[in-house]
Design a protein around this motif. Structure first.
Motif, PDB file in Angstrom:
ATOM      1  N   ALA A  87     -18.560  21.083 -17.394  1.00 34.32           N
ATOM      2  CA  ALA A  87     -19.753  21.064 -18.244  1.00 34.32           C
ATOM      3  C   ALA A  87     -20.418  19.688 -18.323  1.00 34.32           C
ATOM      4  CB  ALA A  87     -19.382  21.532 -19.651  1.00 34.32           C
ATOM      5  N   LEU A  88     -19.813  18.672 -17.713  1.00 37.06           N
ATOM      6  CA  LEU A  88     -20.397  17.337 -17.770  1.00 37.06           C
ATOM      7  C   LEU A  88     -21.768  17.321 -17.095  1.00 37.06           C
ATOM      8  CD1 LEU A  88     -17.329  15.065 -16.862  1.00 37.06           C
ATOM      9  CD2 LEU A  88     -18.350  15.405 -19.124  1.00 37.06           C
ATOM     10  N   THR A  89     -22.703  16.650 -17.705  1.00 37.58           N
ATOM     11  CA  THR A  89     -24.037  16.493 -17.118  1.00 37.58           C
ATOM     12  C   THR A  89     -23.902  15.758 -15.792  1.00 37.58           C
ATOM     13  OG1 THR A  89     -24.996  16.360 -19.324  1.00 37.58           O
ATOM     14  CG2 THR A  89     -26.341  15.541 -17.492  1.00 37.58           C
ATOM     15  N   GLY A  90     -24.477  16.330 -14.763  1.00 36.27           N
ATOM     16  CA  GLY A  90     -24.420  15.718 -13.440  1.00 36.27           C
ATOM     17  C   GLY A  90     -23.415  16.359 -12.510  1.00 36.27           C
ATOM     18  N   VAL A  91     -22.511  17.191 -13.038  1.00 31.87           N
ATOM     19  CA  VAL A  91     -21.545  17.897 -12.195  1.00 31.87           C
ATOM     20  C   VAL A  91     -22.218  19.155 -11.655  1.00 31.87           C
ATOM     21  CG1 VAL A  91     -19.355  19.151 -12.132  1.00 31.87           C
ATOM     22  CG2 VAL A  91     -19.507  16.994 -13.384  1.00 31.87           C
ATOM     23  N   LYS A  92     -22.360  19.226 -10.343  1.00 25.63           N
ATOM     24  CA  LYS A  92     -22.998  20.389  -9.721  1.00 25.63           C
ATOM     25  C   LYS A  92     -21.999  21.522  -9.517  1.00 25.63           C
ATOM     26  CE  LYS A  92     -25.521  19.438  -6.059  1.00 25.63           C
ATOM     27  NZ  LYS A  92     -26.129  18.763  -4.882  1.00 25.63           N
ATOM     28  N   SER A  93     -20.783  21.172  -9.052  1.00 26.43           N
ATOM     29  CA  SER A  93     -19.765  22.206  -8.836  1.00 26.43           C
ATOM     30  C   SER A  93     -18.385  21.565  -8.854  1.00 26.43           C
ATOM     31  CB  SER A  93     -19.984  22.923  -7.498  1.00 26.43           C
ATOM     32  OG  SER A  93     -19.742  22.041  -6.423  1.00 26.43           O
ATOM     33  N   SER A  94     -17.373  22.401  -9.077  1.00 27.62           N
ATOM     34  CA  SER A  94     -15.993  21.917  -9.069  1.00 27.62           C
ATOM     35  C   SER A  94     -15.093  22.972  -8.437  1.00 27.62           C
ATOM     36  CB  SER A  94     -15.517  21.596 -10.485  1.00 27.62           C
ATOM     37  OG  SER A  94     -15.405  22.776 -11.250  1.00 27.62           O
ATOM     38  N   GLU A  95     -14.011  22.491  -7.891  1.00 25.74           N
ATOM     39  CA  GLU A  95     -12.977  23.369  -7.333  1.00 25.74           C
ATOM     40  C   GLU A  95     -11.640  22.786  -7.745  1.00 25.74           C
ATOM     41  OE1 GLU A  95     -11.420  24.710  -2.927  1.00 25.74           O
ATOM     42  OE2 GLU A  95     -13.575  24.381  -3.217  1.00 25.74           O
ATOM     43  N   SER A  96     -10.753  23.626  -8.260  1.00 27.69           N
ATOM     44  CA  SER A  96      -9.468  23.156  -8.767  1.00 27.69           C
ATOM     45  C   SER A  96      -8.322  23.679  -7.914  1.00 27.69           C
ATOM     46  CB  SER A  96      -9.261  23.627 -10.203  1.00 27.69           C
ATOM     47  OG  SER A  96     -10.329  23.219 -11.003  1.00 27.69           O
ATOM     48  N   LEU A  97      -7.350  22.816  -7.704  1.00 29.09           N
ATOM     49  CA  LEU A  97      -6.149  23.171  -6.960  1.00 29.09           C
ATOM     50  C   LEU A  97      -4.954  22.826  -7.842  1.00 29.09           C
ATOM     51  CD1 LEU A  97      -7.284  21.390  -3.700  1.00 29.09           C
ATOM     52  CD2 LEU A  97      -7.374  23.845  -4.118  1.00 29.09           C
ATOM     53  N   ILE A  98      -4.227  23.824  -8.300  1.00 25.93           N
ATOM     54  CA  ILE A  98      -3.070  23.579  -9.160  1.00 25.93           C
ATOM     55  C   ILE A  98      -1.872  23.239  -8.279  1.00 25.93           C
ATOM     56  CG2 ILE A  98      -1.474  24.613 -10.816  1.00 25.93           C
ATOM     57  CD1 ILE A  98      -3.839  26.256 -11.848  1.00 25.93           C
ATOM     58  N   HIS A  99      -1.186  22.154  -8.623  1.00 26.00           N
ATOM     59  CA  HIS A  99      -0.018  21.721  -7.864  1.00 26.00           C
ATOM     60  C   HIS A  99       1.176  22.599  -8.253  1.00 26.00           C
ATOM     61  CE1 HIS A  99      -1.761  17.360  -7.660  1.00 26.00           C
ATOM     62  NE2 HIS A  99      -2.664  18.280  -7.397  1.00 26.00           N
ATOM     63  N   LEU A 100       1.800  23.210  -7.282  1.00 23.59           N
ATOM     64  CA  LEU A 100       2.960  24.063  -7.548  1.00 23.59           C
ATOM     65  C   LEU A 100       4.264  23.278  -7.459  1.00 23.59           C
ATOM     66  CD1 LEU A 100       1.829  27.234  -5.574  1.00 23.59           C
ATOM     67  CD2 LEU A 100       1.605  26.765  -8.025  1.00 23.59           C
ATOM     68  N   SER A 101       4.432  22.494  -6.399  1.00 21.19           N
ATOM     69  CA  SER A 101       5.634  21.679  -6.258  1.00 21.19           C
ATOM     70  C   SER A 101       5.334  20.483  -5.379  1.00 21.19           C
ATOM     71  CB  SER A 101       6.790  22.485  -5.672  1.00 21.19           C
ATOM     72  OG  SER A 101       6.497  22.873  -4.353  1.00 21.19           O
ATOM     73  N   THR A 102       6.143  19.452  -5.502  1.00 20.22           N
ATOM     74  CA  THR A 102       5.995  18.257  -4.672  1.00 20.22           C
ATOM     75  C   THR A 102       7.016  18.343  -3.557  1.00 20.22           C
ATOM     76  OG1 THR A 102       5.300  16.980  -6.589  1.00 20.22           O
ATOM     77  CG2 THR A 102       6.051  15.724  -4.679  1.00 20.22           C
ATOM     78  N   ARG A 103       6.552  18.379  -2.329  1.00 17.82           N
ATOM     79  CA  ARG A 103       7.438  18.472  -1.165  1.00 17.82           C
ATOM     80  C   ARG A 103       7.724  17.116  -0.541  1.00 17.82           C
ATOM     81  NH1 ARG A 103       9.407  23.762  -0.779  1.00 17.82           N
ATOM     82  NH2 ARG A 103       7.803  25.061  -1.711  1.00 17.82           N
ATOM     83  N   LEU A 104       6.808  16.170  -0.733  1.00 16.23           N
ATOM     84  CA  LEU A 104       6.969  14.816  -0.196  1.00 16.23           C
ATOM     85  C   LEU A 104       6.172  13.871  -1.061  1.00 16.23           C
ATOM     86  CD1 LEU A 104       7.921  12.952   2.181  1.00 16.23           C
ATOM     87  CD2 LEU A 104       5.744  13.484   3.271  1.00 16.23           C
ATOM     88  N   ASP A 105       6.770  12.758  -1.463  1.00 15.85           N
ATOM     89  CA  ASP A 105       6.076  11.770  -2.278  1.00 15.85           C
ATOM     90  C   ASP A 105       6.502  10.386  -1.825  1.00 15.85           C
ATOM     91  OD1 ASP A 105       4.861  10.184  -4.140  1.00 15.85           O
ATOM     92  OD2 ASP A 105       5.809  11.114  -5.888  1.00 15.85           O
ATOM     93  N   ARG A 106       5.674   9.771  -1.021  1.00 18.40           N
ATOM     94  CA  ARG A 106       5.945   8.413  -0.537  1.00 18.40           C
ATOM     95  C   ARG A 106       5.046   7.401  -1.211  1.00 18.40           C
ATOM     96  NH1 ARG A 106       6.021   9.724   5.818  1.00 18.40           N
ATOM     97  NH2 ARG A 106       7.986  10.825   5.869  1.00 18.40           N
ATOM     98  N   ALA A 107       4.320   7.821  -2.214  1.00 21.21           N
ATOM     99  CA  ALA A 107       3.389   6.904  -2.888  1.00 21.21           C
ATOM    100  C   ALA A 107       4.132   5.689  -3.406  1.00 21.21           C
ATOM    101  CB  ALA A 107       2.694   7.637  -4.021  1.00 21.21           C
ATOM    102  N   VAL A 108       3.497   4.558  -3.225  1.00 21.08           N
ATOM    103  CA  VAL A 108       4.097   3.296  -3.708  1.00 21.08           C
ATOM    104  C   VAL A 108       3.401   2.922  -4.993  1.00 21.08           C
ATOM    105  CG1 VAL A 108       4.459   0.867  -3.185  1.00 21.08           C
ATOM    106  CG2 VAL A 108       4.636   2.552  -1.388  1.00 21.08           C
TER     107      VAL A 108
END
Length: 143
Positions: free
Chosen positions: A122-143
């Motif tokens: 609903a934010l002014t300026g947002v034309k469209s959105s798509e959401s992806l719900i995370h089910l599980s983490t299979r790999l996480d190498r983030a530092v």
């Protein structure tokens, strides 16, 4: 950055609490070398800080989603200001391609997530959105 710097970052990425003595022993260099490298990596901003990385057990009970936003031209600054006020928005990335922003969102349950997604959409300026719900983490190498 050379191989030694990268090796230091790799070891600290796995365990940010690793002591200078342990780093030196594992990398087979003097402690003073490690200390000097760490100071330089910190001073140049390559190491921005030492932080806690939560494991899956700590993240249980948190529903995570990626939200892809397409926004109106020249509305990014205003949208970012509003997103900063939504506590469930953890990170915002600019992107290339058909979406303009990628948001990382975390909520305590589906009702809260649904409400947050409605609020973002609903934010002014947002034309469209798509959401992806995370089910599980299979790999996480983030530092």
């Amino acid at each position: 950055m050379d191989d030694l710097d990268r090796n230091i970052l790799t070891l600290l990425g796995a365990d940010a609490r690793m002591s200078v003595a342990t780093l030196a022993r594992r990398l087979k260099v003097a402690r003073s070398t490690i200390q000097a490298r760490l100071e330089r990596l910190e001073t140049t901003g390559i190491i921005a800080g030492y932080t806690l990385k939560l494991g899956e057990a700590a993240r249980q009970g948190r529903l995570r989603a990626s939200v892809l936003l397409t926004i109106e031209p020249r509305s990014q600054a205003a949208i970012l200001t509003r997103l900063k006020g939504i506590g469930e928005v953890e990170r915002v990335f600019t992107t290339s391609g058909r979406f303009d922003l990628l948001l990382q969102v975390a909520a305590s349950n589906t009702q809260v997530l649904d409400s947050v997604l409605d609020q973002i959409g609903a934010l002014t300026g947002v034309k469209s959105s798509e959401s992806l719900i995370h089910l599980s983490t299979r790999l996480d190498r983030a530092v």
